[in-house]
Design an enzyme around this catalytic site. Structure first.
Site, PDB file in Angstrom:
ATOM      1  N   ASN A 127       0.865  -1.179   0.000  1.00 31.72           N
ATOM      2  CA  ASN A 127       0.000   0.000   0.000  1.00 31.72           C
ATOM      3  C   ASN A 127       0.901   1.228   0.000  1.00 31.72           C
ATOM      4  OD1 ASN A 127      -1.768   2.075   0.565  1.00 31.72           O
ATOM      5  ND2 ASN A 127      -2.329   1.340   2.615  1.00 31.72           N
ATOM      6  N   TRP A 128       1.009   1.857  -1.160  1.00 31.27           N
ATOM      7  CA  TRP A 128       1.954   2.987  -1.288  1.00 31.27           C
ATOM      8  C   TRP A 128       1.404   4.266  -0.665  1.00 31.27           C
ATOM      9  CZ3 TRP A 128       4.099   2.492  -7.045  1.00 31.27           C
ATOM     10  CH2 TRP A 128       4.719   1.234  -7.182  1.00 31.27           C
ATOM     11  N   LYS A 129       0.142   4.258  -0.309  1.00 32.95           N
ATOM     12  CA  LYS A 129      -0.512   5.436   0.291  1.00 32.95           C
ATOM     13  C   LYS A 129      -0.290   6.670  -0.594  1.00 32.95           C
ATOM     14  CE  LYS A 129      -0.249   3.238   4.750  1.00 32.95           C
ATOM     15  NZ  LYS A 129      -0.172   3.336   6.195  1.00 32.95           N
ATOM     16  N   HIS A 173      -9.551   1.223   4.900  1.00 31.96           N
ATOM     17  CA  HIS A 173      -8.277   1.367   5.613  1.00 31.96           C
ATOM     18  C   HIS A 173      -8.486   2.283   6.822  1.00 31.96           C
ATOM     19  CE1 HIS A 173      -4.176   2.557   6.527  1.00 31.96           C
ATOM     20  NE2 HIS A 173      -3.803   1.452   5.924  1.00 31.96           N
ATOM     21  N   GLU A 210      -6.897   4.661   7.918  1.00 37.79           N
ATOM     22  CA  GLU A 210      -6.715   6.095   7.638  1.00 37.79           C
ATOM     23  C   GLU A 210      -7.964   6.687   6.977  1.00 37.79           C
ATOM     24  OE1 GLU A 210      -3.016   5.567   5.558  1.00 37.79           O
ATOM     25  OE2 GLU A 210      -2.093   4.984   7.459  1.00 37.79           O
ATOM     26  N   GLU A 250      -5.496  -4.900  10.680  1.00 41.04           N
ATOM     27  CA  GLU A 250      -4.433  -3.915  10.881  1.00 41.04           C
ATOM     28  C   GLU A 250      -4.688  -3.153  12.177  1.00 41.04           C
ATOM     29  OE1 GLU A 250      -2.449  -2.704   6.973  1.00 41.04           O
ATOM     30  OE2 GLU A 250      -4.263  -1.517   7.107  1.00 41.04           O
ATOM     31  N   GLY A 306       2.489   2.217  10.832  1.00 39.03           N
ATOM     32  CA  GLY A 306       3.460   3.297  10.683  1.00 39.03           C
ATOM     33  C   GLY A 306       4.174   3.684  11.966  1.00 39.03           C
ATOM     34  N   SER A 313       3.364  -2.155  10.363  1.00 37.06           N
ATOM     35  CA  SER A 313       4.814  -2.238  10.552  1.00 37.06           C
ATOM     36  C   SER A 313       5.406  -3.595  10.182  1.00 37.06           C
ATOM     37  CB  SER A 313       5.192  -1.845  11.991  1.00 37.06           C
ATOM     38  OG  SER A 313       4.831  -0.499  12.243  1.00 37.06           O
ATOM     39  N   GLY A 321       2.781  -1.122   4.325  1.00 36.97           N
ATOM     40  CA  GLY A 321       2.816   0.300   4.006  1.00 36.97           C
ATOM     41  C   GLY A 321       4.244   0.752   3.762  1.00 36.97           C
ATOM     42  N   GLY A 322       4.856   1.313   4.786  1.00 32.94           N
ATOM     43  CA  GLY A 322       6.193   1.912   4.677  1.00 32.94           C
ATOM     44  C   GLY A 322       7.214   1.060   3.949  1.00 32.94           C
TER      45      GLY A 322
END
Ligand code: PGA
Length: 259
Positions: free
Chosen positions: A13-15, A100, A102, A172, A178, A218, A239-240
């Site tokens: 997930n590149w956000k 998600h 977010e 999640e 993150g 993470s 993600g990251g």
């Protein structure tokens, strides 16, 4: 297929990251670096909307699949700024992340909205990755399972058994996203098993055993093997660490690292 009878799925997930040139570069690197694992693991990348078309042409015909990070539930119309599942399908997406944390936290998405998005995605031949997860305060108050139960039942409302087989559920924990704080494999497995049991209640044992449940929060090369060794963890939403091809490829190669 693994010993659990489900094909592992690792999605990046590149956000809200990567310009077009950066996204193209990363997509090429992911394609080249994850090829060796292609038969065993499904690899998905979810770039921002602006890069979907170009990334689609880069990964076309390869083992890497395309996903989007969000969609609207209507096919078209006066919804300024929104993107419909038909448009995502049109540019080559096979997956779309819905609900998600977010989106839930910053854009007010409720379980009802998430279920409408998931239904719409399924109706247009996309596989929704339906995200659920508790906040730290919920966990500290011992409310994790209540929250997860509400989110799973609410977000999957109206989704039939034959449809859930095309969907993925992502657990999640919000406190792990993150933050560098991963849930321990035992903590994650406990919730995954709980989600599996909810799926059994909703869809029956045979169907529930086929649904893939990803962990997210993470995930890194150093912790993926232990997470994947748990019986109900079928993949990761990253993600990251998905923003850098070598790290992402190491996650996709988790078995090689774990041995
Ligand atoms: P993270 O994000 O890997 O950076 O924690 C995971 C996610 O939000 O899907």
């Amino acid at each position: 297929m693994n010993s659990k009878g489900r094909k592992p799925i690792i999605a990046g997930n590149w956000k809200m990251n990567k310009t077009l040139e950066e996204a193209k570069k990363l997509a090429i690197e992911v394609k080249n670096n994850t090829l060796a694992r292609a038969p065993e693991v499904e690899v998905v990348i979810c770039p921002p909307f602006t890069a979907l078309t170009e990334v689609a042409s880069i990964i076309k015909g390869s083992h890497v699949k395309l996903g989007a990070q969000n969609c609207h539930w209507k096919d078209s119309g006066a919804f300024t700024g929104e993107i419909s599942p038909i448009m995502l399908k049109d540019v080559g997406c096979e997956y779309v992340i819905v609900g998600h944390s977010e989106r839930r936290q910053y854009f007010g998405e409720t379980d009802e909205i998430v279920s409408m998005k998931a239904k719409a995605a399924l109706a247009h031949g996309l596989s929704p990755i339906v995200c659920v997860g508790e906040h730290l305060e919920h966990r500290e108050k011992g409310m994790t399972k209540d929250i997860i139960r509400g989110q799973v039942i609410g977000s999957l409302r109206g989704i039939e058994a034959e449809e859930i087989l095309r969907a993925v559920v992502a657990y999640e924990p919000v406190w792990a996203i993150g933050t560098g704080k991963t849930a321990t494999p035992e903590q994650a497995q406990e919730v995954h098993a709980f989600v599996r049991n909810l799926l059994i209640d909703l869809y029956g044992l045979e169907v529930a055993l086929k649904v893939r449940i990803q962990y997210g929060g993470s995930v890194k090369p150093a912790n993926i093997a232990a997470l994947m060794s748990e019986v109900d963890i079928d993949g990761a939403l990253v993600g990251g660490a998905s923003l850098e091809a070598i790290q992402f490829a190491e996650i996709v190669s988790y078995e090689a690292k774990g041995k």
